[in-house]
Design an enzyme around this catalytic site. Sequence first.
Site, PDB file in Angstrom:
ATOM      1  N   ARG A 154      33.489  39.445  38.226  1.00  0.00           N
ATOM      2  CA  ARG A 154      32.146  38.971  38.561  1.00  0.00           C
ATOM      3  C   ARG A 154      31.118  40.066  38.333  1.00  0.00           C
ATOM      4  O   ARG A 154      30.215  39.946  37.557  1.00  0.00           O
ATOM      5  CB  ARG A 154      32.102  38.520  40.034  1.00  0.00           C
ATOM      6  CG  ARG A 154      32.822  37.222  40.285  1.00  0.00           C
ATOM      7  CD  ARG A 154      33.177  37.037  41.736  1.00  0.00           C
ATOM      8  NE  ARG A 154      34.159  38.025  42.157  1.00  0.00           N
ATOM      9  CZ  ARG A 154      34.736  38.040  43.337  1.00  0.00           C
ATOM     10  NH1 ARG A 154      34.423  37.145  44.235  1.00  0.00           N
ATOM     11  NH2 ARG A 154      35.637  38.958  43.617  1.00  0.00           N
TER      12      ARG A 154
ATOM     13  N   SER B 141      35.425  34.153  48.365  1.00  0.00           N
ATOM     14  CA  SER B 141      35.977  33.474  49.542  1.00  0.00           C
ATOM     15  C   SER B 141      35.230  33.909  50.796  1.00  0.00           C
ATOM     16  O   SER B 141      34.999  33.099  51.695  1.00  0.00           O
ATOM     17  CB  SER B 141      37.466  33.804  49.685  1.00  0.00           C
ATOM     18  OG  SER B 141      38.170  33.343  48.565  1.00  0.00           O
TER      19      SER B 141
ATOM     20  N   HIS C 203      37.429  30.519  41.565  1.00  0.00           N
ATOM     21  CA  HIS C 203      38.859  30.678  41.256  1.00  0.00           C
ATOM     22  C   HIS C 203      39.323  29.528  40.340  1.00  0.00           C
ATOM     23  O   HIS C 203      40.050  29.748  39.376  1.00  0.00           O
ATOM     24  CB  HIS C 203      39.719  30.623  42.533  1.00  0.00           C
ATOM     25  CG  HIS C 203      39.525  31.762  43.489  1.00  0.00           C
ATOM     26  ND1 HIS C 203      39.286  31.577  44.818  1.00  0.00           N
ATOM     27  CD2 HIS C 203      39.562  33.118  43.310  1.00  0.00           C
ATOM     28  CE1 HIS C 203      39.185  32.754  45.430  1.00  0.00           C
ATOM     29  NE2 HIS C 203      39.343  33.704  44.541  1.00  0.00           N
TER      30      HIS C 203
ATOM     31  N   LYS D  92      43.168  41.422  57.098  1.00  0.00           N
ATOM     32  CA  LYS D  92      43.858  41.416  58.391  1.00  0.00           C
ATOM     33  C   LYS D  92      43.580  40.134  59.163  1.00  0.00           C
ATOM     34  O   LYS D  92      44.405  39.640  59.892  1.00  0.00           O
ATOM     35  CB  LYS D  92      43.428  42.629  59.216  1.00  0.00           C
ATOM     36  CG  LYS D  92      44.097  43.877  58.720  1.00  0.00           C
ATOM     37  CD  LYS D  92      43.765  45.055  59.618  1.00  0.00           C
ATOM     38  CE  LYS D  92      43.764  46.355  58.852  1.00  0.00           C
ATOM     39  NZ  LYS D  92      42.444  46.905  58.564  1.00  0.00           N
TER      40      LYS D  92
HETATM   41  P1  ADP Z   1      37.809  37.144  46.548  1.00  0.00           P
HETATM   42  O1  ADP Z   1      37.514  38.320  45.670  1.00  0.00           O
HETATM   43  O2  ADP Z   1      36.880  35.976  46.374  1.00  0.00           O
HETATM   44  O3  ADP Z   1      38.048  37.469  47.990  1.00  0.00           O
HETATM   45  P2  ADP Z   1      40.583  36.942  45.690  1.00  0.00           P
HETATM   46  O4  ADP Z   1      41.101  38.228  46.159  1.00  0.00           O
HETATM   47  O5  ADP Z   1      41.354  35.740  46.079  1.00  0.00           O
HETATM   48  O6  ADP Z   1      39.116  36.529  46.070  1.00  0.00           O
HETATM   49  O7  ADP Z   1      40.373  36.993  44.121  1.00  0.00           O
HETATM   50  C1  ADP Z   1      41.399  36.810  43.203  1.00  0.00           C
HETATM   51  C2  ADP Z   1      40.858  36.992  41.805  1.00  0.00           C
HETATM   52  O8  ADP Z   1      39.861  36.015  41.536  1.00  0.00           O
HETATM   53  C3  ADP Z   1      40.189  38.332  41.511  1.00  0.00           C
HETATM   54  O9  ADP Z   1      40.496  38.678  40.175  1.00  0.00           O
HETATM   55  C4  ADP Z   1      38.724  38.020  41.631  1.00  0.00           C
HETATM   56  O10 ADP Z   1      37.926  38.907  40.865  1.00  0.00           O
HETATM   57  C5  ADP Z   1      38.689  36.620  41.052  1.00  0.00           C
HETATM   58  N1  ADP Z   1      37.551  35.842  41.505  1.00  0.00           N
HETATM   59  C6  ADP Z   1      37.176  35.611  42.781  1.00  0.00           C
HETATM   60  N2  ADP Z   1      36.056  34.854  42.835  1.00  0.00           N
HETATM   61  C7  ADP Z   1      35.707  34.600  41.540  1.00  0.00           C
HETATM   62  C8  ADP Z   1      34.623  33.905  40.913  1.00  0.00           C
HETATM   63  N3  ADP Z   1      33.664  33.351  41.638  1.00  0.00           N
HETATM   64  N4  ADP Z   1      34.593  33.851  39.564  1.00  0.00           N
HETATM   65  C9  ADP Z   1      35.542  34.474  38.844  1.00  0.00           C
HETATM   66  N5  ADP Z   1      36.579  35.161  39.367  1.00  0.00           N
HETATM   67  C10 ADP Z   1      36.664  35.231  40.686  1.00  0.00           C
END
Ligand code: ADP
Length: 159
Positions: free
Chosen positions: A90, A128, A17, A41
């Site tokens: 990704r 995450s 992120h 959830k």
């Molecule tokens: P996750 O998919 O890790 O549970 P989020 O819902 O918080 O996380 O993701 C928010 C945004 O960040 C989405 O657009 C997701 O594709 C992107 N994202 C998550 N992890 C990465 C990563 N390792 N590299 C690039 N973008 C990422």
Amino acid sequence: MKIAIYPGSFDPITLGHMDIVRRAANIFDKLIICVMVNAEKNPMFNLEERLELVQRVTKDIPNVEADTSALLLADYAKKKNANVVVKGLRVLSDYERECQMALINKKINPDLDTFFLTASEQYTYLSSSIVKEMAEYRVKLEEFVPQEIIADIMGKVRV
Ligand code: ADP
């Protein structure tokens, strides 16, 4: 001023992120990281905690701010005068889901475009949920999340 929104659950924020945040902050005048309410959830961190972690690790990036919202993303963007949503891609499955979201957002708010950044190679596997799973098994988290939030994550796992 070009304002972009980077929405997600950030439970917790990872180096993947952070990589997207830094790159997007170099492109747009202002980047608002929005911790969304409609998360899993059973989150590891509640909304306030997730926001605080995001604020802690982005405090040195001047054009980045963090917020939370329970609004529909398309409406939140309107409220913030933003017409760009930033997403990280990704793998192919991200693309399928995000493409659908981008089209729905555009339908609801025609001024809103989605800007995709390809995940940096070293973070393509990182999510995450992987971080939470590794924390459960006491794997060292240095390569996956910002140093300053490791203790918070380890504090959430069973002893
Ligand atoms: P996750 O998919 O890790 O549970 P989020 O819902 O918080 O996380 O993701 C928010 C945004 O960040 C989405 O657009 C997701 O594709 C992107 N994202 C998550 N992890 C990465 C990563 N390792 N590299 C690039 N973008 C990422």
